[in-house]
Design an enzyme around this catalytic site. Structure first.
Site, mmCIF file in Angstrom:
data_model
loop_
_atom_site.group_PDB
_atom_site.id
_atom_site.type_symbol
_atom_site.label_atom_id
_atom_site.label_comp_id
_atom_site.label_asym_id
_atom_site.label_seq_id
_atom_site.Cartn_x
_atom_site.Cartn_y
_atom_site.Cartn_z
ATOM 1 N N PHE A 70 0.821 -1.216 0.000
ATOM 2 C CA PHE A 70 0.000 0.000 0.000
ATOM 3 C C PHE A 70 0.847 1.254 0.000
ATOM 4 O O PHE A 70 1.999 1.226 0.432
ATOM 5 C CB PHE A 70 -0.914 0.002 1.229
ATOM 6 N N CYS A 71 0.259 2.363 -0.434
ATOM 7 C CA CYS A 71 0.900 3.676 -0.402
ATOM 8 C C CYS A 71 1.343 3.928 1.033
ATOM 9 O O CYS A 71 0.530 3.713 1.938
ATOM 10 C CB CYS A 71 -0.105 4.746 -0.857
#
Lengths: 140, 80
Positions: B17-18
């Protein structure tokens, strides 16, 4: 003079839903080549006691009904922990992490009681002097 | 065609994920040689926007992005 390439973050809360944005925003600072100074105070500091970061699992009271769902999604999707995200950001960028001296004194904590990611114990005056030179200051 | 570019190293950051893929790319670019072409596979929405912006800001060369089956393959050349 405030420097747009500097960001200061006060971390007051020690719950997962607050510590996540701290590590993610600090990573954003690294991407943008900023110096990031992080001041850990009260519950934010207690989350950095030795052995504590990976144990933090509480969510802010206001959102506590979401806690089981949030922990489930984080686990199911194998999201890196907030702490690993912060360690990675610190390794790649110019991040400094300070413990609030007042909180440390209040709970009788010394530098050895914190995770090694905490660089120094400093007073509020020194931190606010950093914030004074930062283009961005956040309170989380 | 991006598909034909000679890639020195490919990073598979799918499922991360970011800001994971972006930070991974920064790490790899730092240790790469000038002239190396890095491809990063990412399935997160933030990286798709962040990576090209970072590349420009860091004065590296953005070669392109291909949208594949549920993920992006973003290609960057280290030029400095």
């Amino acid at each position: 003079m405030s420097d747009k390439n500097r960001m200061s973050i006060v971390v007051f809360d020690g719950t997962v839903d607050k510590l996540f944005p701290v590590s993610i925003i600090a990573s954003g600072g690294v991407m943008n080549d900023m110096r990031v100074d992080i001041f850990l105070t009260f519950w934010g500091l207690l989350a950095f006691r030795k052995g504590e970061p990976y144990k933090v699992s509480k969510v802010s009271k206001d959102y506590e009904e979401w806690a089981p769902e949030m922990m489930r999604v984080l686990q199911e999707k194998k999201v890196s922990s907030w702490y690993d995200t912060l360690l990675q950001a610190k390794e790649l960028g110019d991040i400094h992490i300070y413990a609030c001296a007042m909180t440390a004194d209040l709970f009788d904590l010394g530098k050895e009681d914190f995770e090694p990611v905490v660089d120094e114990i400093i007073g509020v005056g020194e931190f606010i002097a950093m914030a004074q030179e930062s283009g961005t200051t956040l309170y989380i | 065609m991006i598909g034909n570019v000679d890639v020195t190293r490919e990073i598979d950051a799918r499922g991360s994920f970011c800001p994971g893929p972006m930070m991974e790319l920064i790490r790899v670019i730092r240790s790469a040689q000038i002239g190396d072409v890095i491809a990063i596979l990412s399935s997160d929405q933030g990286s798709k926007r962040d990576i090209p912006k970072w590349v420009t800001k860091a004065n590296q060369e953005f070669i392109g992005v291909e949208t594949l089956d549920g993920y992006d393959r973003i290609i960057v050349k280290k030029v400095r």
